[in-house]
Design a protein around this motif. Structure first.
Motif, PDB file in Angstrom:
ATOM      1  N   ALA A   1       0.843  -1.201   0.000  1.00 17.48           N
ATOM      2  CA  ALA A   1       0.000   0.000   0.000  1.00 17.48           C
ATOM      3  C   ALA A   1       0.882   1.256   0.000  1.00 17.48           C
ATOM      4  O   ALA A   1       2.001   1.235   0.524  1.00 17.48           O
ATOM      5  CB  ALA A   1      -0.907   0.012   1.226  1.00 17.48           C
ATOM      6  N   ALA A   2       0.382   2.333  -0.574  1.00 15.43           N
ATOM      7  CA  ALA A   2       1.164   3.571  -0.669  1.00 15.43           C
ATOM      8  C   ALA A   2       1.602   4.089   0.698  1.00 15.43           C
ATOM      9  O   ALA A   2       2.700   4.624   0.838  1.00 15.43           O
ATOM     10  CB  ALA A   2       0.354   4.643  -1.399  1.00 15.43           C
ATOM     11  N   ILE A   3       0.766   3.918   1.717  1.00 16.68           N
ATOM     12  CA  ILE A   3       1.128   4.404   3.052  1.00 16.68           C
ATOM     13  C   ILE A   3       2.277   3.595   3.652  1.00 16.68           C
ATOM     14  O   ILE A   3       2.924   4.032   4.601  1.00 16.68           O
ATOM     15  CB  ILE A   3      -0.077   4.396   4.021  1.00 16.68           C
ATOM     16  N   TYR A   4       2.539   2.402   3.099  1.00 18.67           N
ATOM     17  CA  TYR A   4       3.650   1.568   3.572  1.00 18.67           C
ATOM     18  C   TYR A   4       4.916   1.770   2.743  1.00 18.67           C
ATOM     19  O   TYR A   4       5.999   1.361   3.152  1.00 18.67           O
ATOM     20  CB  TYR A   4       3.269   0.093   3.541  1.00 18.67           C
TER      21      TYR A   4
ATOM     22  N   ILE B   1      14.393   1.761  -5.158  1.00 17.85           N
ATOM     23  CA  ILE B   1      13.600   2.810  -5.803  1.00 17.85           C
ATOM     24  C   ILE B   1      12.153   2.533  -5.410  1.00 17.85           C
ATOM     25  O   ILE B   1      11.659   1.420  -5.582  1.00 17.85           O
ATOM     26  CB  ILE B   1      13.757   2.786  -7.335  1.00 17.85           C
ATOM     27  N   ALA B   2      11.487   3.530  -4.847  1.00 19.00           N
ATOM     28  CA  ALA B   2      10.122   3.341  -4.350  1.00 19.00           C
ATOM     29  C   ALA B   2       9.154   4.293  -5.047  1.00 19.00           C
ATOM     30  O   ALA B   2       9.361   5.513  -5.048  1.00 19.00           O
ATOM     31  CB  ALA B   2      10.083   3.559  -2.840  1.00 19.00           C
ATOM     32  N   PHE B   3       8.118   3.721  -5.636  1.00 21.53           N
ATOM     33  CA  PHE B   3       7.037   4.495  -6.245  1.00 21.53           C
ATOM     34  C   PHE B   3       5.805   4.389  -5.350  1.00 21.53           C
ATOM     35  O   PHE B   3       5.370   3.280  -5.028  1.00 21.53           O
ATOM     36  CB  PHE B   3       6.689   3.953  -7.631  1.00 21.53           C
ATOM     37  N   SER B   4       5.238   5.521  -4.974  1.00 26.45           N
ATOM     38  CA  SER B   4       4.016   5.536  -4.173  1.00 26.45           C
ATOM     39  C   SER B   4       2.927   6.227  -4.990  1.00 26.45           C
ATOM     40  O   SER B   4       3.060   7.405  -5.347  1.00 26.45           O
ATOM     41  CB  SER B   4       4.239   6.262  -2.844  1.00 26.45           C
ATOM     42  N   LEU B   5       1.856   5.470  -5.289  1.00 26.06           N
ATOM     43  CA  LEU B   5       0.792   5.966  -6.160  1.00 26.06           C
ATOM     44  C   LEU B   5      -0.365   6.517  -5.338  1.00 26.06           C
ATOM     45  O   LEU B   5      -0.780   5.908  -4.345  1.00 26.06           O
ATOM     46  CB  LEU B   5       0.282   4.831  -7.056  1.00 26.06           C
ATOM     47  N   GLY B   6      -0.879   7.668  -5.774  1.00 30.25           N
ATOM     48  CA  GLY B   6      -2.001   8.287  -5.085  1.00 30.25           C
ATOM     49  C   GLY B   6      -3.050   8.809  -6.050  1.00 30.25           C
ATOM     50  O   GLY B   6      -2.780   9.025  -7.239  1.00 30.25           O
TER      51      GLY B   6
END
Length: 251
Positions: free
Chosen positions: A149-152, A174-179
């Protein structure tokens, strides 16, 4: 008869509380988002395929040097699940197939979606971050993808699984967080994670970062383009850390 002095203490106390509340709103709504820098400016994509390809192209050199990735998205947002899968495919076009695809059990994707993503491991990250850390350290020379999950995955939230695992492994992915990008003010009700000054979940830093970014650039949106048939996919990507990216996508 001596006149009684007016007691201004209650009024001053109320004024102090009002100022403190306003400061809290400013902090939560703007503080975190100010730390981002545009990588892909607000754009209109034909679909998620084009958006995922644009993300890979903008980070082509960085992706080619990296074996270890995180992709976090907002559960229940099907277009974000779709973009997660397409982004995985774009990375694999350059780097080859992932050896390990670890899916967070909390996503509850179901067998079909997990198989589509190429799952090799399913572990609840929040409770089992030590186990995940050991798995990553033991396979540090392999190509690894963590889907959660994006919050993680977001670097905006302290002590989330991404932060804890990075600290334990001393390996930077490399971290992608989608919103979700609410193109209109009335669309904000569809945001999964809220910007709340009385937040007890610990997710407000992410919710506020997304909301503040959307509000900041919303005035640049060409609403006529969004009304086209078929409607384009609205999207952008910001740098939020050394190897961290916030990806916002419209509905």
């Amino acid at each position: 008869m001596q006149k009684q002095k007016a007691n201004y203490k209650p009024l001053l106390f109320t004024l102090f509380l009002a100022i403190a509340a306003a400061a809290a709103v400013i902090f939560f709504a703007g503080g975190e988002a100010q730390k981002t820098l545009p990588k892909i400016k607000l754009s209109y994509f034909k679909d998620n395929n084009e958006f995922a390809s644009s993300i890979e192209q903008s980070l082509h050199a960085e992706i080619g040097k990296q074996k270890y990735f995180w992709i976090g998205y907002e559960p229940e947002k099907e277009n974000q699940y779709d973009l997660t899968n397409l982004l995985k495919q774009e990375i694999e076009k350059q780097n080859g197939a992932f050896d390990i695809v670890l899916i967070d059990q909390e996503l509850m994707l179901g067998e079909e979606k997990e198989k589509f993503l190429g799952k090799t491991h399913e572990i609840p990250l929040k409770e089992n971050f030590n186990e995940v850390s050991e798995l990553i350290k033991a396979n540090k020379d392999k190509k690894i993808l963590v889907i959660t999950a994006a919050i993680y995955s977001s670097n905006f939230i302290q002590n989330n699984p991404h932060a804890k695992i990075k600290d334990l492994t001393q390996i930077q992915p490399i971290a992608f967080s989608l919103g979700y990008f609410p193109a209109l003010q009335e669309d904000e009700v569809n945001s999964l994670f809220r910007c709340d000054t009385e937040d007890k979940t610990g997710t407000s830093p992410w919710g506020c970062a997304v909301l503040n970014k959307a509000r900041t650039i919303r005035r640049r949106i060409d609403l006529a383009k969004l009304k086209a048939t078929p409607a384009p996919r609205l999207g952008l990507m910001d740098i939020s850390g050394d190897h961290d990216y916030m990806v916002l996508v419209g509905k």
